[in-house]
Design an enzyme around this catalytic site. Sequence first.
Site, PDB file in Angstrom:
ATOM      1  N   THR A 179       2.598  47.022  64.772  1.00 23.95           N
ATOM      2  CA  THR A 179       1.749  48.121  65.191  1.00 23.95           C
ATOM      3  C   THR A 179       1.853  49.128  64.082  1.00 23.95           C
ATOM      4  OG1 THR A 179       2.129  47.749  67.550  1.00 23.95           O
ATOM      5  CG2 THR A 179       1.619  49.989  66.934  1.00 23.95           C
ATOM      6  N   GLY A 209      -1.435  45.916  75.362  1.00 29.02           N
ATOM      7  CA  GLY A 209      -0.029  46.303  75.186  1.00 29.02           C
ATOM      8  C   GLY A 209       0.195  47.775  75.470  1.00 29.02           C
ATOM      9  N   THR A 230       6.483  50.870  68.336  1.00 30.70           N
ATOM     10  CA  THR A 230       6.070  49.543  67.901  1.00 30.70           C
ATOM     11  C   THR A 230       7.069  48.534  68.436  1.00 30.70           C
ATOM     12  OG1 THR A 230       5.869  48.071  65.995  1.00 30.70           O
ATOM     13  CG2 THR A 230       7.234  50.014  65.672  1.00 30.70           C
TER      14      THR A 230
HETATM   15  N1  GLY Z   1       3.459  47.240  70.530  1.00 34.40           N
HETATM   16  C1  GLY Z   1       2.255  46.583  70.381  1.00 34.40           C
HETATM   17  C2  GLY Z   1       1.940  45.653  71.440  1.00 34.40           C
HETATM   18  O1  GLY Z   1       2.830  45.068  72.025  1.00 34.40           O
HETATM   19  O2  GLY Z   1       0.783  45.471  71.717  1.00 34.40           O
END
Ligand code: GLY
Length: 310
Positions: A179, A209, A230
């Site tokens: 991310t 997410g 992230t």
């Molecule tokens: N942290 C990004 C996701 O899991 O979509």
Amino acid sequence: MLVETTSNKPYALIIHGGAGGRGWVPPEGTVPGAENRAKDIADGLRAAYLAGETVLTAGGSALDAVCAAVCSLEDSPVFNAGRGAGLTQAGTVEHDAAVMTGAGLGGAVAVSRHVRHPVLYARKVMEESPSVLLADPPDSYATAWGLELVPNDWFITDYTRAHLTAIQAGNIDKPKHGTVGAVALDSSGKLAAATSTGGFGGKPVARVGDTPILGAGTWAADGVAAVSGTGHGEAFIQGAVAHDIAARIKYLGSPLPIAVQTTLDLEVAARDSLGGIIALDPDGRGAIVWNSDLCLAAWRDGDQIRIMAP
Ligand code: GLY
């Protein structure tokens, strides 16, 4: 791991390009240019940091700074956001993004397919619509808001195609989340956060997410903190991670680094998950924490821009 940052400027900025392992290395010769990936990541972090800092040095807002930094990361094909985002099981790209100001306004998109800069789409949701989160929005919204549209396959690279092939062949055991994000404090004391992602390579179609869920992957509150996360999005959602950090600071009086580390431990690591978090407080003190091998990040340390890259 924890890195603490301070700022000797009237502003502060930290960006991240994802937390995870050392990265998947494609079989030699299969992805042209992949051998330069580590350098491209470091260069991309520096360019994005400078894009955001240029806004802040000119007296611009924290919101403009985080959007500038994240747009730069979205345009770089080596990060899991914008062009270069991980592919769904169907071989398509579905972006999630969010922005939030310290004044408490937020906007987000989930399952965005054609907008070149999903972070700007999230900002338009905040500024132009009565909504906070739009999922699988029709292109007509983006067109009405003057956003640049591109075909879905514009986001796909040789690397992401090869990565999906490796996942589907069983050559990668764990999904790689990544991310990008930024947190900023501007010279008028305002905070903002922005986060953008493709989720993870091989994700189910329509999976959303933590990134566009305010309080999970993205949060900002003036006088408290700006946070961008992230990692395993499901853990960040279940732990309300970004908001949990702000709540520790606001209600317990925790110093930012302790709040960030404690939340990572109790809400992410305790769920047997990996992640990284960047955060800033209203005095320009920052923290970068992660429990994965690595967290890609950039920030200023006096006269130097620090880059954390493979
Ligand atoms: N942290 C990004 C996701 O899991 O979509």
